[in-house]
Design a protein around this motif. Structure first.
Motif, PDB file in Angstrom:
ATOM      1  N   PRO A  16       0.733  -1.275  -0.045  1.00 37.65           N
ATOM      2  CA  PRO A  16      -0.060  -0.026  -0.045  1.00 37.65           C
ATOM      3  C   PRO A  16       0.776   1.209  -0.104  1.00 37.65           C
ATOM      4  CG  PRO A  16      -0.132  -1.289   2.072  1.00 37.65           C
ATOM      5  CD  PRO A  16       0.402  -2.082   1.002  1.00 37.65           C
ATOM      6  N   GLN A  17       1.880   1.171   0.808  1.00 40.62           N
ATOM      7  CA  GLN A  17       2.905   2.291   0.637  1.00 40.62           C
ATOM      8  C   GLN A  17       3.331   2.621  -0.777  1.00 40.62           C
ATOM      9  OE1 GLN A  17       5.311   1.363   3.961  1.00 40.62           O
ATOM     10  NE2 GLN A  17       4.697   3.106   4.993  1.00 40.62           N
ATOM     11  N   GLY A  18       3.813   1.589  -1.538  1.00 38.86           N
ATOM     12  CA  GLY A  18       4.208   1.572  -2.624  1.00 38.86           C
ATOM     13  C   GLY A  18       3.314   2.322  -3.667  1.00 38.86           C
ATOM     14  N   LYS A  19       1.705   1.839  -3.575  1.00 41.27           N
ATOM     15  CA  LYS A  19       0.627   2.261  -4.343  1.00 41.27           C
ATOM     16  C   LYS A  19       0.466   3.665  -4.162  1.00 41.27           C
ATOM     17  CE  LYS A  19      -1.301  -0.409  -7.100  1.00 41.27           C
ATOM     18  NZ  LYS A  19      -0.717  -0.493  -8.473  1.00 41.27           N
ATOM     19  N   ALA A  20       0.675   4.219  -2.799  1.00 43.40           N
ATOM     20  CA  ALA A  20       0.608   5.653  -2.350  1.00 43.40           C
ATOM     21  C   ALA A  20       1.649   6.603  -3.049  1.00 43.40           C
ATOM     22  CB  ALA A  20       0.383   6.022  -0.848  1.00 43.40           C
ATOM     23  N   ILE A  21       2.887   5.902  -3.089  1.00 39.71           N
ATOM     24  CA  ILE A  21       4.079   6.848  -3.683  1.00 39.71           C
ATOM     25  C   ILE A  21       3.500   6.898  -5.251  1.00 39.71           C
ATOM     26  CG2 ILE A  21       6.420   6.707  -4.259  1.00 39.71           C
ATOM     27  CD1 ILE A  21       6.749   5.530  -1.488  1.00 39.71           C
ATOM     28  N   GLU A  22       3.152   5.853  -5.898  1.00 40.64           N
ATOM     29  CA  GLU A  22       2.902   5.724  -7.258  1.00 40.64           C
ATOM     30  C   GLU A  22       1.929   6.730  -7.663  1.00 40.64           C
ATOM     31  OE1 GLU A  22       0.870   2.176 -10.132  1.00 40.64           O
ATOM     32  OE2 GLU A  22       2.284   1.731  -8.590  1.00 40.64           O
ATOM     33  N   LYS A  23       0.948   6.711  -6.774  1.00 36.98           N
ATOM     34  CA  LYS A  23      -0.305   7.825  -7.070  1.00 36.98           C
ATOM     35  C   LYS A  23       0.185   9.248  -6.961  1.00 36.98           C
ATOM     36  CE  LYS A  23      -4.064   4.487  -6.305  1.00 36.98           C
ATOM     37  NZ  LYS A  23      -5.067   4.525  -5.599  1.00 36.98           N
ATOM     38  N   SER A  24       0.879   9.361  -6.121  1.00 38.30           N
ATOM     39  CA  SER A  24       1.323  10.690  -5.578  1.00 38.30           C
ATOM     40  C   SER A  24       2.399  11.294  -6.641  1.00 38.30           C
ATOM     41  CB  SER A  24       2.175  10.834  -4.264  1.00 38.30           C
ATOM     42  OG  SER A  24       1.181  10.355  -3.141  1.00 38.30           O
ATOM     43  N   LEU A  25       3.324  10.316  -7.068  1.00 41.84           N
ATOM     44  CA  LEU A  25       4.275  10.846  -8.379  1.00 41.84           C
ATOM     45  C   LEU A  25       3.316  11.234  -9.690  1.00 41.84           C
ATOM     46  CD1 LEU A  25       7.064   8.089  -7.855  1.00 41.84           C
ATOM     47  CD2 LEU A  25       7.068  10.565  -7.414  1.00 41.84           C
ATOM     48  N   ASP A  26       2.315  10.402  -9.886  1.00 38.64           N
ATOM     49  CA  ASP A  26       1.615  10.670 -11.181  1.00 38.64           C
ATOM     50  C   ASP A  26       0.717  12.025 -10.688  1.00 38.64           C
ATOM     51  OD1 ASP A  26       0.276   9.829 -13.480  1.00 38.64           O
ATOM     52  OD2 ASP A  26      -1.724   9.708 -12.056  1.00 38.64           O
ATOM     53  N   HIS A  27       0.229  12.153  -9.509  1.00 39.63           N
ATOM     54  CA  HIS A  27      -0.436  13.645  -9.273  1.00 39.63           C
ATOM     55  C   HIS A  27       0.581  14.946  -9.488  1.00 39.63           C
ATOM     56  CE1 HIS A  27      -3.714  11.125  -8.319  1.00 39.63           C
ATOM     57  NE2 HIS A  27      -4.385  11.814  -7.275  1.00 39.63           N
ATOM     58  N   LEU A  28       1.785  14.471  -9.092  1.00 38.55           N
ATOM     59  CA  LEU A  28       2.896  15.414  -9.423  1.00 38.55           C
ATOM     60  C   LEU A  28       3.485  15.655 -10.627  1.00 38.55           C
ATOM     61  CD1 LEU A  28       5.064  14.687  -6.422  1.00 38.55           C
ATOM     62  CD2 LEU A  28       3.285  16.804  -6.469  1.00 38.55           C
ATOM     63  N   GLY A  29       2.853  14.790 -11.587  1.00 37.14           N
ATOM     64  CA  GLY A  29       3.074  15.002 -12.974  1.00 37.14           C
ATOM     65  C   GLY A  29       4.253  14.268 -13.569  1.00 37.14           C
ATOM     66  N   PHE A  30       4.988  13.217 -12.884  1.00 37.28           N
ATOM     67  CA  PHE A  30       5.632  12.347 -13.069  1.00 37.28           C
ATOM     68  C   PHE A  30       5.088  11.240 -13.962  1.00 37.28           C
ATOM     69  CE2 PHE A  30       7.535  14.441  -9.585  1.00 37.28           C
ATOM     70  CZ  PHE A  30       8.871  14.901 -10.045  1.00 37.28           C
ATOM     71  N   THR A  31       5.282  11.404 -15.351  1.00 32.63           N
ATOM     72  CA  THR A  31       4.579  10.151 -15.959  1.00 32.63           C
ATOM     73  C   THR A  31       5.568   9.195 -16.389  1.00 32.63           C
ATOM     74  OG1 THR A  31       5.458  11.709 -17.978  1.00 32.63           O
ATOM     75  CG2 THR A  31       3.243  12.142 -17.082  1.00 32.63           C
ATOM     76  N   GLY A  32       5.125   8.040 -16.662  1.00 33.73           N
ATOM     77  CA  GLY A  32       5.822   7.058 -17.458  1.00 33.73           C
ATOM     78  C   GLY A  32       6.469   6.181 -16.104  1.00 33.73           C
ATOM     79  N   VAL A  33       6.030   6.433 -14.801  1.00 31.64           N
ATOM     80  CA  VAL A  33       6.296   5.802 -13.593  1.00 31.64           C
ATOM     81  C   VAL A  33       5.371   4.416 -13.624  1.00 31.64           C
ATOM     82  CG1 VAL A  33       6.377   5.608 -11.404  1.00 31.64           C
ATOM     83  CG2 VAL A  33       6.820   7.739 -12.737  1.00 31.64           C
ATOM     84  N   GLY A  34       5.969   3.222 -13.668  1.00 32.18           N
ATOM     85  CA  GLY A  34       5.203   1.960 -13.485  1.00 32.18           C
ATOM     86  C   GLY A  34       5.073   1.870 -11.951  1.00 32.18           C
ATOM     87  N   GLU A  35       4.972   0.351 -11.824  1.00 34.34           N
ATOM     88  CA  GLU A  35       4.901  -0.036 -10.226  1.00 34.34           C
ATOM     89  C   GLU A  35       5.900   0.339  -9.452  1.00 34.34           C
ATOM     90  OE1 GLU A  35       3.736  -4.168  -7.929  1.00 34.34           O
ATOM     91  OE2 GLU A  35       4.735  -4.216  -9.716  1.00 34.34           O
ATOM     92  N   VAL A  36       5.533   1.148  -8.313  1.00 40.12           N
ATOM     93  CA  VAL A  36       6.517   1.495  -7.156  1.00 40.12           C
ATOM     94  C   VAL A  36       6.219   0.461  -6.049  1.00 40.12           C
ATOM     95  CG1 VAL A  36       7.072   3.125  -5.622  1.00 40.12           C
ATOM     96  CG2 VAL A  36       6.218   4.018  -7.895  1.00 40.12           C
ATOM     97  N   ARG A  37       7.364  -0.098  -5.478  1.00 37.70           N
ATOM     98  CA  ARG A  37       7.618  -0.908  -4.600  1.00 37.70           C
ATOM     99  C   ARG A  37       8.779  -0.160  -3.346  1.00 37.70           C
ATOM    100  NH1 ARG A  37       4.371  -5.018  -4.166  1.00 37.70           N
ATOM    101  NH2 ARG A  37       5.900  -6.670  -3.155  1.00 37.70           N
ATOM    102  N   GLN A  38       8.006  -0.242  -2.321  1.00 34.21           N
ATOM    103  CA  GLN A  38       9.007   0.126  -1.054  1.00 34.21           C
ATOM    104  C   GLN A  38       9.630  -0.540  -0.288  1.00 34.21           C
ATOM    105  OE1 GLN A  38       8.459   1.262   2.315  1.00 34.21           O
ATOM    106  NE2 GLN A  38       6.918  -0.450   2.321  1.00 34.21           N
TER     107      GLN A  38
END
Length: 79
Positions: A16-38
């Motif tokens: 869930p933390q990786g998912k939250a980071i992934e969504k936050s990066l998208d909202h900040l405009g970082f495109t092309g980011v795949g799955e995030v695992r922390q």
């Protein structure tokens, strides 16, 4: 000797933390980011100078305390 232990969730375990980071990066405009695992990194200073003994000791620490081996993987780096 210094040991670094890298601990990550095993494949298939929800992160869930990786998912939250992934969504936050998208909202900040970082495109092309795949799955995030922390994960986490633990640094340990060791008095041991023999690399094999140090690795064995840190491996035991991971199995007994540092990592939940049911859901986490760990990798040991010595320097």
């Amino acid at each position: 000797m210094k040991a670094k232990v890298h601990i990550t969730l095993k494949t298939g375990v929800l992160d869930p933390q990786g998912k939250a980071i992934e969504k936050s990066l998208d909202h900040l405009g970082f495109t092309g980011v795949g799955e995030v695992r922390q994960g986490k990194v633990i640094e340990i200073e060791l008095a041991e100078t023999d690399e094999a003994k140090a690795r064995d000791a840190v491996d035991a620490m991971c199995r007994k305390l540092l990592a939940n081996t049911v859901i986490e993987n760990y990798a040991i780096e010595l320097s």
